[in-house]
Design an enzyme around this catalytic site. Structure first.
Site, short mmCIF file in Angstrom:
data_model
loop_
_atom_site.label_atom_id
_atom_site.label_comp_id
_atom_site.label_asym_id
_atom_site.label_seq_id
_atom_site.Cartn_x
_atom_site.Cartn_y
_atom_site.Cartn_z
N PRO A 148 -103.92 -28.25 10.62
CA PRO A 148 -103.83 -27.00 10.33
C PRO A 148 -102.80 -26.44 10.77
O PRO A 148 -102.25 -26.09 12.50
CB PRO A 148 -105.11 -26.20 10.67
CG PRO A 148 -106.37 -27.43 10.82
CD PRO A 148 -105.97 -28.49 11.32
N GLU A 149 -102.39 -25.73 10.40
CA GLU A 149 -100.81 -24.83 10.97
C GLU A 149 -101.35 -23.38 10.79
O GLU A 149 -102.23 -22.72 10.68
CB GLU A 149 -99.49 -24.89 9.84
CG GLU A 149 -99.28 -26.33 9.75
CD GLU A 149 -98.34 -26.47 8.25
OE1 GLU A 149 -97.39 -26.04 8.70
OE2 GLU A 149 -97.92 -27.86 8.14
#
Length: 242
Positions: free
Chosen positions: A2-3
């Site tokens: 996840p960013e």
């Protein structure tokens, strides 16, 4: 992994659902929690953090379940068990590995074109590798780095230090734009990402270059290419990015 948009979407949802709730008990919990204590979740590649209002659903890969007083549960699941959970007592330093060395978040006031111009000065590494260095910019990963470089018209192999002031301004704006677009679309889901409700993001439907090798560039119509920069798969338009 996840960013920033994906993590922020989870944080926003849980921030709406959990304040004021009390943890009544926990399954597979090795930490004693007290008022004022802090729990830090690092999702890594396949972790998810989901609020289940019923408190009865169970993910097959649940590793930690907080049962909330009055019903409901907060479930931390991780297929590959790379994720981590840290607990800190009130007043204790939050010493999560790597946390103190993070650069500014790109949607914060600290991230400006001037900051970016100063940070890239003299750097010979490819700009794509620079953007993925969490010590320089926190929360920017492979997907959004490719998208930002495309919007800014900058080739991912360009030396970071070769960017002009004008290009730094354009790139800073592009980074903020792609992250805000990702937030608006509920994040990007290709494999494992789930939001705080357990649902999928749909920003993958609006990407310009990432995961689109061989498909037409949305600007010039020529094929998007894929290469490797710093060991990371990188998507770009050889005509539009210089």
């Amino acid at each position: 992994m996840p960013e920033l948009p994906e993590v922020e979407i989870i944080r926003q949802y849980l921030d709406e659902q959990l304040p004021g709730r009390t943890i009544a008990c926990a399954d597979i919990l090795l930490l004693d929690l007290h008022d004022g204590s802090t729990v830090v979740f690092h999702l890594r590649m396949t972790g998810s953090l989901v609020y289940d209002p019923s408190g009865r659903q169970r993910d097959a890969y649940a590793r930690l379940v907080f049962h909330l007083a009055g019903g409901g549960a907060l479930v931390f699941a991780d297929v590959r068990t790379f994720g981590c959970v840290y607990g800190f007592a009130a007043g204790e330093e939050i010493a999560v590995p790597g946390l103190q060395s993070l650069g500014p978040e790109p949607l914060s006031e600290a991230f400006t074109p001037a900051y970016l111009a100063q940070a890239v000065r003299g750097r010979k590494q490819p700009i794509k590798s620079f953007l993925l260095d969490q010590r320089r910019i926190a929360g920017l990963g492979n997907i959004y780095a490719d998208e930002a470089l495309f919007l800014a018209g900058i080739h991912p192999r360009r030396e970071a230090g070769s960017l002009t002031q004008a290009e730094c301004k354009k790139l800073a704006a592009a980074i903020q734009r792609v992250l805000r677009d990702g937030l608006a679309d509920g994040g990007t889901t290709f494999r494992n990402y789930r939001n705080g409700e357990g649902g999928y993001g749909h920003h993958q439907e609006h990407l310009c270059v990432y995961h689109r090798a061989g498909k037409p560039c949305p600007t010039c119509g020529r094929p998007i290419e894929k290469t490797t920069v710093g060991g990371r798969g990188t998507h770009f338009c050889p005509h539009c990015q210089h």
